[in-house]
Design a protein around this motif. Structure first.
Motif, PDB file in Angstrom:
ATOM      1  N   PRO A 195       0.811  -1.230   0.000  1.00 51.89           N
ATOM      2  CA  PRO A 195       0.000   0.000   0.000  1.00 51.89           C
ATOM      3  C   PRO A 195       0.843   1.279   0.000  1.00 51.89           C
ATOM      4  O   PRO A 195       0.346   2.336  -0.371  1.00 51.89           O
ATOM      5  CB  PRO A 195      -0.816  -0.115   1.295  1.00 51.89           C
ATOM      6  N   PHE A 196       2.119   1.185   0.386  1.00 53.14           N
ATOM      7  CA  PHE A 196       3.002   2.367   0.415  1.00 53.14           C
ATOM      8  C   PHE A 196       3.796   2.517  -0.878  1.00 53.14           C
ATOM      9  O   PHE A 196       4.697   3.329  -0.970  1.00 53.14           O
ATOM     10  CB  PHE A 196       4.015   2.227   1.566  1.00 53.14           C
ATOM     11  N   ARG A 197       3.465   1.722  -1.878  1.00 50.62           N
ATOM     12  CA  ARG A 197       4.335   1.571  -3.056  1.00 50.62           C
ATOM     13  C   ARG A 197       4.505   2.856  -3.859  1.00 50.62           C
ATOM     14  O   ARG A 197       3.609   3.698  -3.928  1.00 50.62           O
ATOM     15  CB  ARG A 197       3.762   0.495  -3.989  1.00 50.62           C
ATOM     16  N   SER A 198       5.671   2.944  -4.510  1.00 50.26           N
ATOM     17  CA  SER A 198       5.881   3.846  -5.646  1.00 50.26           C
ATOM     18  C   SER A 198       5.771   2.952  -6.877  1.00 50.26           C
ATOM     19  O   SER A 198       5.807   1.721  -6.756  1.00 50.26           O
ATOM     20  CB  SER A 198       7.281   4.458  -5.577  1.00 50.26           C
ATOM     21  N   ALA A 199       5.699   3.575  -8.047  1.00 51.55           N
ATOM     22  CA  ALA A 199       5.695   2.749  -9.264  1.00 51.55           C
ATOM     23  C   ALA A 199       7.000   1.946  -9.334  1.00 51.55           C
ATOM     24  O   ALA A 199       7.000   0.789  -9.751  1.00 51.55           O
ATOM     25  CB  ALA A 199       5.526   3.620 -10.499  1.00 51.55           C
ATOM     26  N   SER A 200       8.121   2.555  -8.889  1.00 49.95           N
ATOM     27  CA  SER A 200       9.415   1.836  -8.924  1.00 49.95           C
ATOM     28  C   SER A 200       9.354   0.590  -8.055  1.00 49.95           C
ATOM     29  O   SER A 200       9.807  -0.487  -8.458  1.00 49.95           O
ATOM     30  CB  SER A 200      10.554   2.712  -8.400  1.00 49.95           C
ATOM     31  N   PHE A 201       8.804   0.737  -6.845  1.00 47.59           N
ATOM     32  CA  PHE A 201       8.735  -0.419  -5.948  1.00 47.59           C
ATOM     33  C   PHE A 201       7.845  -1.499  -6.552  1.00 47.59           C
ATOM     34  O   PHE A 201       8.179  -2.693  -6.535  1.00 47.59           O
ATOM     35  CB  PHE A 201       8.196   0.010  -4.572  1.00 47.59           C
ATOM     36  N   GLU A 202       6.714  -1.064  -7.106  1.00 39.67           N
ATOM     37  CA  GLU A 202       5.773  -2.035  -7.679  1.00 39.67           C
ATOM     38  C   GLU A 202       6.443  -2.813  -8.825  1.00 39.67           C
ATOM     39  O   GLU A 202       6.301  -4.029  -8.936  1.00 39.67           O
ATOM     40  CB  GLU A 202       4.517  -1.318  -8.173  1.00 39.67           C
ATOM     41  N   LEU A 203       7.188  -2.074  -9.672  1.00 37.99           N
ATOM     42  CA  LEU A 203       7.865  -2.744 -10.794  1.00 37.99           C
ATOM     43  C   LEU A 203       8.949  -3.692 -10.290  1.00 37.99           C
ATOM     44  O   LEU A 203       9.063  -4.820 -10.768  1.00 37.99           O
ATOM     45  CB  LEU A 203       8.492  -1.699 -11.730  1.00 37.99           C
ATOM     46  N   ASP A 204       9.734  -3.229  -9.315  1.00 38.47           N
ATOM     47  CA  ASP A 204      10.799  -4.096  -8.799  1.00 38.47           C
ATOM     48  C   ASP A 204      10.217  -5.332  -8.121  1.00 38.47           C
ATOM     49  O   ASP A 204      10.739  -6.443  -8.290  1.00 38.47           O
ATOM     50  CB  ASP A 204      11.694  -3.322  -7.816  1.00 38.47           C
ATOM     51  N   ALA A 205       9.141  -5.146  -7.360  1.00 35.54           N
ATOM     52  CA  ALA A 205       8.515  -6.306  -6.704  1.00 35.54           C
ATOM     53  C   ALA A 205       7.955  -7.260  -7.760  1.00 35.54           C
ATOM     54  O   ALA A 205       8.025  -8.486  -7.611  1.00 35.54           O
ATOM     55  CB  ALA A 205       7.406  -5.843  -5.755  1.00 35.54           C
ATOM     56  N   ALA A 206       7.427  -6.688  -8.849  1.00 34.26           N
ATOM     57  CA  ALA A 206       6.888  -7.540  -9.926  1.00 34.26           C
ATOM     58  C   ALA A 206       8.019  -8.334 -10.576  1.00 34.26           C
ATOM     59  O   ALA A 206       7.856  -9.527 -10.881  1.00 34.26           O
ATOM     60  CB  ALA A 206       6.162  -6.690 -10.967  1.00 34.26           C
ATOM     61  N   ILE A 207       9.174  -7.694 -10.766  1.00 32.86           N
ATOM     62  CA  ILE A 207      10.311  -8.404 -11.381  1.00 32.86           C
ATOM     63  C   ILE A 207      10.775  -9.533 -10.456  1.00 32.86           C
ATOM     64  O   ILE A 207      11.001 -10.668 -10.898  1.00 32.86           O
ATOM     65  CB  ILE A 207      11.466  -7.423 -11.693  1.00 32.86           C
ATOM     66  N   ALA A 208      10.893  -9.226  -9.161  1.00 33.64           N
ATOM     67  CA  ALA A 208      11.311 -10.269  -8.212  1.00 33.64           C
ATOM     68  C   ALA A 208      10.293 -11.413  -8.216  1.00 33.64           C
ATOM     69  O   ALA A 208      10.663 -12.598  -8.246  1.00 33.64           O
ATOM     70  CB  ALA A 208      11.451  -9.672  -6.810  1.00 33.64           C
ATOM     71  N   ALA A 209       9.010 -11.063  -8.235  1.00 36.91           N
ATOM     72  CA  ALA A 209       7.959 -12.095  -8.220  1.00 36.91           C
ATOM     73  C   ALA A 209       8.040 -12.951  -9.477  1.00 36.91           C
ATOM     74  O   ALA A 209       7.885 -14.173  -9.428  1.00 36.91           O
ATOM     75  CB  ALA A 209       6.583 -11.438  -8.112  1.00 36.91           C
ATOM     76  N   ARG A 210       8.301 -12.305 -10.609  1.00 40.28           N
ATOM     77  CA  ARG A 210       8.414 -13.039 -11.877  1.00 40.28           C
ATOM     78  C   ARG A 210       9.559 -14.047 -11.815  1.00 40.28           C
ATOM     79  O   ARG A 210       9.424 -15.214 -12.182  1.00 40.28           O
ATOM     80  CB  ARG A 210       8.656 -12.023 -13.000  1.00 40.28           C
ATOM     81  N   ILE A 211      10.715 -13.569 -11.317  1.00 45.58           N
ATOM     82  CA  ILE A 211      11.895 -14.439 -11.230  1.00 45.58           C
ATOM     83  C   ILE A 211      11.590 -15.632 -10.322  1.00 45.58           C
ATOM     84  O   ILE A 211      11.927 -16.774 -10.645  1.00 45.58           O
ATOM     85  CB  ILE A 211      13.108 -13.645 -10.683  1.00 45.58           C
ATOM     86  N   LEU A 212      10.910 -15.335  -9.202  1.00 50.90           N
ATOM     87  CA  LEU A 212      10.642 -16.404  -8.238  1.00 50.90           C
ATOM     88  C   LEU A 212       9.547 -17.350  -8.706  1.00 50.90           C
ATOM     89  O   LEU A 212       9.391 -18.435  -8.163  1.00 50.90           O
ATOM     90  CB  LEU A 212      10.289 -15.798  -6.865  1.00 50.90           C
ATOM     91  N   SER A 213       8.767 -16.933  -9.720  1.00 53.33           N
ATOM     92  CA  SER A 213       7.678 -17.816 -10.182  1.00 53.33           C
ATOM     93  C   SER A 213       8.090 -18.712 -11.339  1.00 53.33           C
ATOM     94  O   SER A 213       7.424 -19.695 -11.613  1.00 53.33           O
ATOM     95  CB  SER A 213       6.460 -17.041 -10.682  1.00 53.33           C
ATOM     96  N   LEU A 214       9.142 -18.344 -12.068  1.00 52.97           N
ATOM     97  CA  LEU A 214       9.494 -19.154 -13.246  1.00 52.97           C
ATOM     98  C   LEU A 214      10.474 -20.272 -12.847  1.00 52.97           C
ATOM     99  O   LEU A 214      10.752 -20.473 -11.675  1.00 52.97           O
ATOM    100  CB  LEU A 214      10.057 -18.259 -14.356  1.00 52.97           C
ATOM    101  N   ASN A 215      10.983 -20.950 -13.848  1.00 54.74           N
ATOM    102  CA  ASN A 215      11.818 -22.144 -13.673  1.00 54.74           C
ATOM    103  C   ASN A 215      13.113 -21.847 -12.885  1.00 54.74           C
ATOM    104  O   ASN A 215      14.021 -21.197 -13.410  1.00 54.74           O
ATOM    105  CB  ASN A 215      12.123 -22.630 -15.093  1.00 54.74           C
ATOM    106  N   PRO A 216      13.237 -22.338 -11.628  1.00 57.74           N
ATOM    107  CA  PRO A 216      14.414 -21.991 -10.810  1.00 57.74           C
ATOM    108  C   PRO A 216      15.729 -22.426 -11.450  1.00 57.74           C
ATOM    109  O   PRO A 216      16.754 -21.771 -11.271  1.00 57.74           O
ATOM    110  CB  PRO A 216      14.190 -22.744  -9.495  1.00 57.74           C
ATOM    111  N   ALA A 217      15.714 -23.529 -12.219  1.00 57.38           N
ATOM    112  CA  ALA A 217      16.968 -24.027 -12.823  1.00 57.38           C
ATOM    113  C   ALA A 217      17.548 -23.000 -13.788  1.00 57.38           C
ATOM    114  O   ALA A 217      18.772 -22.866 -13.911  1.00 57.38           O
ATOM    115  CB  ALA A 217      16.706 -25.353 -13.540  1.00 57.38           C
ATOM    116  N   ILE A 218      16.687 -22.263 -14.479  1.00 53.62           N
ATOM    117  CA  ILE A 218      17.166 -21.259 -15.432  1.00 53.62           C
ATOM    118  C   ILE A 218      17.894 -20.148 -14.679  1.00 53.62           C
ATOM    119  O   ILE A 218      18.996 -19.729 -15.054  1.00 53.62           O
ATOM    120  CB  ILE A 218      15.980 -20.678 -16.245  1.00 53.62           C
ATOM    121  N   TYR A 219      17.277 -19.678 -13.568  1.00 53.14           N
ATOM    122  CA  TYR A 219      17.875 -18.558 -12.838  1.00 53.14           C
ATOM    123  C   TYR A 219      19.172 -18.975 -12.151  1.00 53.14           C
ATOM    124  O   TYR A 219      20.100 -18.180 -12.037  1.00 53.14           O
ATOM    125  CB  TYR A 219      16.851 -17.960 -11.863  1.00 53.14           C
TER     126      TYR A 219
END
Ligand SMILES: NC(=O)c1ccc[n+]([C@@H]2O[C@H](COP(=O)([O-])OP(=O)(O)OC[C@H]3O[C@@H](n4cnc5c(N)ncnc54)[C@H](O)[C@@H]3O)[C@@H](O)[C@H]2O)c1
Ligand SMILES: O=C(O)C(=O)C[C@]1(C(=O)O)C=C[C@@H](O)C=C1
Length: 370
Positions: A195-219
């Motif tokens: 709820p305290f987000r900036s657009a930057s925080f929201e984008l960075d959290a989305a990127i982290a979430a994306r990385i953590l949701s896809l195939n761990p072996a690739i990362y």
């Protein structure tokens, strides 16, 4: 070389293998074979080597050099005059392995997970042309059909670039995710912070979430399998250590050093990149703001004809429903749909009547509304 080659995908049951099969069959009208130990019904490696003109490796990064080596041995020279491709996220070792064959060789690296769209339209694909001759025109036809944005590099340059474009981005977002996890006990989890987000925080959290949701072996392999990553991590760490040192020091001299060392990266970016990046950020900011609109509807227009969007908008106009935003995207099947946001204070009854009319007349399929 043939205009309509038979394609064989090694790793055909994987995420990209499945997407590529659909692409080759539906968009290019080609016959596709595939082998994957995860799919007992798939073709044998021997069938691939016997029947396919183009062999494409879509296997896990870490295994790919050995898998390619195995195909070189099994093929035993039959691959001469054929084309071998791979889509591995790291290029040097798989390319060297493919070059031990007698086939023509090119590496592709789509800079995206398989999209929910039939082609790679608008997505960057790195092309490593390693040994091309008679297959060059067909490879060009493939790239045209994929509709990507192409950048060309040899395998070594590709891997150096990926240490920055992928490994640095993934490492810094995984570190952010770790820090957020450590603070979660005291401040609450991401739910409490968002709820305290900036657009930057929201984008960075989305990127982290994306990385953590896809195939761990690739990362894992993007960090561990690229020899250029350790040096990049040294530099990343040195930058953060220096910043921490200056903040701890805290005096005017430290602030002056901060301005000089960190804010002056402006020059390294260059004026044009700053302007374009800042503008891109603003546009994404507007998009994020539009997506929190309380009242919205997602509508697919089944008739792909000029004027169908105007007809849709006309229904809202007749019912006195005003639009706040409209964005288009694609369903997994590649159908365009529009996400329409409505202004605050929209009459729910008028909106409901308009949506019923749109669905009832067959003008549009209402996929979602809120
Ligand atoms: N998914 C992405 O976001 C993405 C993006 C760009 C490039 N890539 C690259 O594409 C490749 C595949 O990635 P993915 O996400 O589809 O992985 P995945 O794990 O979903 O698929 C890999 C498939 O290879 C199969 N396989 C393993 N050993 C094999 C062998 N000896 N013979 C045949 N098949 C074998 C596995 O059973 C699996 O089905 C990787 O090299 C990756 O770097 C992936
Ligand atoms: O999530 C996505 O769509 C990605 O872009 C995945 C991503 C990346 O994070 O760089 C991951 C691995 C592939 O090599 C290409 C792209």
């Amino acid at each position: 070389m043939t205009a309509a080659p038979t394609i064989a995908i090694v790793g055909s049951a994987g995420t990209y293998g499945r997407w590529l099969r659909g692409f080759f069959e539906r968009r290019m009208g080609l016959r596709v074979l595939g082998h994957d130990p995860g799919d007992p019904a798939s073709d044998t490696p021997e069938a691939l080597l016997e029947q396919a003109d183009v062999l494409l490796f879509a296997t896990p990064i870490r295994q790919t050099p050995q898998v390619v080596g195995d195909y070189v041995r099994r093929s035993g020279g039959r691959e001469a005059g054929r084309l071998w491709l791979d889509i591995t996220s790291i290029k040097q070792a798989p390319t060297e392995a493919m070059l031990r064959s007698r086939a023509e060789v090119a590496g592709l690296h789509p800079m995206t997970a398989p999209p929910k769209a039939p082609t790679l339209k608008g997505r960057v694909v790195v092309v490593c042309e390693s040994r091309l001759d008679r297959w060059r025109p067909w490879l060009q036809a493939l790239l045209d059909a994929l509709e990507g944005e192409y950048v060309y590099a040899d395998a070594e340059r590709h891997d150096r670039m990926m240490a920055l474009v992928q490994a640095m981005v993934h490492a810094s977002h995984l570190a952010q995710a770790g820090v957020l996890g450590e603070y979660a006990g005291g401040l609450g989890g991401l739910d409490a912070i968002m709820p305290f987000r900036s657009a930057s925080f929201e984008l960075d959290a989305a990127i982290a979430a994306r990385i953590l949701s896809l195939n761990p072996a690739i990362y894992e392999e993007i960090q561990f399998g690229n020899p250029h990553v350790a040096g990049m991590l040294d530099r990343l760490l040195a930058q953060l250590s220096e910043l921490r040192g200056l903040v701890r020091q805290g005096d005017d001299a430290a602030r002056a050093r901060f301005r000089e060392r960190f804010l002056h990266s402006r020059e390294a970016f260059g004026a044009q990149a700053l302007e374009e990046g800042s503008y891109a950020y603003e546009r994404v900011g507007y998009l994020l703001a539009d997506l929190v609109t309380r009242r919205y509807a997602s509508v697919h227009l089944p008739e792909d004809r000029a004027g169908s969007l105007r007809a849709l908008l006309h229904v809202f106009e007749r019912h006195g429903v005003s639009l706040e935003s409209i964005h288009s995207s694609r369903t997994p099947a590649g159908e365009v749909h529009f996400r329409i946001g409505f202004v605050r204070g929209t009459e729910p009854a008028a909106l409901s009547t308009a949506l019923t009319e749109i669905a009832g007349t067959g003008l549009g399929h209402v996929l979602e509304a809120g």
